[in-house]
Motif scaffolding. Structure first.
Motif, mmCIF file in Angstrom:
data_model
loop_
_atom_site.group_PDB
_atom_site.id
_atom_site.type_symbol
_atom_site.label_atom_id
_atom_site.label_comp_id
_atom_site.label_asym_id
_atom_site.label_seq_id
_atom_site.Cartn_x
_atom_site.Cartn_y
_atom_site.Cartn_z
ATOM 1 N N LYS A 77 0.892 -1.160 -0.031
ATOM 2 C CA LYS A 77 0.022 0.020 0.121
ATOM 3 C C LYS A 77 0.873 1.075 0.059
ATOM 4 N N LEU A 78 2.039 1.349 0.647
ATOM 5 C CA LEU A 78 3.046 2.457 0.885
ATOM 6 C C LEU A 78 3.692 2.558 -0.400
ATOM 7 N N GLN A 79 3.962 1.513 -1.070
ATOM 8 C CA GLN A 79 4.862 1.575 -2.544
ATOM 9 C C GLN A 79 3.709 2.158 -3.240
ATOM 10 N N TYR A 124 4.148 5.599 -5.455
ATOM 11 C CA TYR A 124 4.341 5.465 -7.065
ATOM 12 C C TYR A 124 3.438 6.429 -7.533
ATOM 13 N N ASP A 125 2.087 6.503 -6.955
ATOM 14 C CA ASP A 125 1.140 7.325 -7.700
ATOM 15 C C ASP A 125 1.587 8.848 -7.581
ATOM 16 N N GLU A 126 2.426 9.254 -6.305
ATOM 17 C CA GLU A 126 2.726 10.596 -6.176
ATOM 18 C C GLU A 126 3.793 10.827 -7.175
ATOM 19 N N GLN A 127 4.648 9.957 -7.257
ATOM 20 C CA GLN A 127 5.745 9.774 -8.232
ATOM 21 C C GLN A 127 5.286 10.278 -9.822
ATOM 22 N N THR A 139 1.282 10.362 -20.723
ATOM 23 C CA THR A 139 1.514 9.008 -19.873
ATOM 24 C C THR A 139 3.039 8.826 -19.802
ATOM 25 N N VAL A 140 3.245 8.726 -18.409
ATOM 26 C CA VAL A 140 4.794 8.520 -18.172
ATOM 27 C C VAL A 140 5.219 7.058 -17.784
ATOM 28 N N PHE A 141 6.258 6.465 -18.391
ATOM 29 C CA PHE A 141 6.605 5.131 -17.903
ATOM 30 C C PHE A 141 8.099 5.103 -17.512
#
Length: 397
Positions: free
Chosen positions: A192-194, A198-201, A373-375
């Motif tokens: 959950k933390l990851q 990730y969403d914030e990043q 979209t970023v990858f």
């Protein structure tokens, strides 16, 4: 002799009248209304006596009705026995004057709470001793409102501890025991933390890509393959020594074949150059081929290097020369590509990338968070195609 008998009768009559008046005064002290009724009757009885003179002998008896509550009973008899001691006007001629003092006496003897305007009988003249405390207790108290409660709560210290140190220690022990019995919860929490991180990043990198879209899309010193009027671009950061980039190369070739209306921009980013020198040599050679030989020669060189399979330090200068020869760029002018490589490095870091591969799919104009979209890593062809379709659909509107 007749005069003496007459005087004696008058004295006896006056004494009887005084006694009756005193007896009537006792209830009158408690009830002013009764006192007011008795006075006219006493005056009428005094006037109705044929043998009595309209003198003031009867006046003292009526006037003295104000005094029984203040003097002992024997003072009434003494006063009434001497009719000539005080000269007063006749009761028959001044009934109002005698009634006013009587009313004043009733008001004086009545309790403080009595109202003279009321026609109701006055309360008892002497209330019980405990009546005052009861009255004090029965006084209305101010109601406690929600606002008072809120103010009282606001005055509570904000930093007041919810638990004692002993309770906190016990809670910690219980939590530790529970987690030791259920260690899978730690994995769930970590996942959950990851995801949150990730969403914030991703949000931060998307915002950065929009801010730097001109540098991403319009640098003429870097290879760009596709129509000039394309609406969507796929931008890739890569290193020829990167194994993931080598696996991504065939996916890019397939996307280019299936999306001729999309522009593909290749950002040479030799992040392994500090460790393996051929990374810099391969990146500089590729930029020279692009600038001197064009897009077709560059794509042949690019695909040939990744097809060699020499990655993670296995790439050599010989591999670079062989790929250039296969692209028809055996003889190249020496030119410094350090400026372009430096700009690409700064741009990648400003976008938030930390390694290769890294890709961005975005419209060439009017990019927004919904169309970019970023990858930050490798991506399947289906994912990249979905991102292209999303950007194309938005650009088409």
């Amino acid at each position: 002799m007749r005069m003496n008998k007459l005087a004696l009768a008058m004295m006896l009559l006056a004494g009887a009248s005084g006694v009756s008046t005193a007896m009537a005064a006792e209830p009158a002290a408690a009830d002013p209304a009764v006192n007011t009724v008795i006075q006219p009757e006493a005056a009428a009885s005094a006037v109705s006596q044929p043998d009595q003179q309209p003198a003031s002998s009867e006046a003292p008896a009526v006037t003295e009705t104000r005094e029984p509550s203040q003097q002992p009973d024997d003072s009434v008899a003494t006063t009434s026995s001497n009719p000539a001691s005080v000269e007063q006007p006749s009761v028959a001629t001044a009934p109002e004057a005698s009634a006013a003092p009587a009313s004043q006496e009733a008001a004086t003897s009545a309790p403080v709470q009595a109202q003279p305007e009321s026609n109701q009988p006055s309360p008892a003249a002497n209330p019980p001793a405990e009546a005052a405390p009861v009255a004090e207790k029965s006084e209305p108290q101010p109601a406690v409102t929600d606002r008072d409660a809120t103010q009282k709560t606001a005055q509570t210290p904000a930093d007041e501890a919810l638990f004692t140190p002993e309770q906190e220690a016990r809670i910690g022990e219980l939590a530790k025991d529970y987690l030791l019995k259920h260690p899978e919860l730690l994995i769930e929490v970590d996942q959950k933390l990851q995801k949150i991180q990730y969403d914030e990043q991703m949000k931060a990198m998307t915002t950065a890509a929009i801010q730097h879209q001109d540098e991403l899309l319009n640098d003429k010193t870097v290879p760009a393959i596709g129509p000039e009027d394309a609406k969507v671009a796929v931008i890739g950061f890569f290193d020829y020594q990167c194994s993931v980039c080598a696996r991504q190369a065939p996916i890019i070739q397939s996307l280019m074949k299936n999306n001729s209306q999309v522009r593909f921009i290749f950002k040479e980013w030799p992040i392994f150059g500090y460790r393996w020198k051929p990374s810099f040599q391969a990146a500089e050679t590729g930029l020279r081929i692009w600038q001197q030989k064009g897009g077709d020669a560059y794509m042949k060189y690019h695909n040939a290097l990744f097809a060699s399979g020499h990655v993670e330090g296995a790439l050599t200068q010989k591999d670079v020369t062989k790929a250039a020869s296969a692209a028809g760029a055996g003889k190249l002018k020496s030119s410094d590509m350090l400026g372009t490589l430096s700009r690409t490095d700064i741009l990648a870091k400003n976008t938030g990338f930390q390694g290769t591969p890294a890709m961005i799919v975005m419209p060439l104009s009017g990019a927004t968070a919904e169309t970019v979209t970023v990858f930050p890593g490798g991506a399947m062809e289906e994912m990249l195609q979905a991102a292209i379709n999303k950007a194309l659909g938005s650009a088409g509107n």
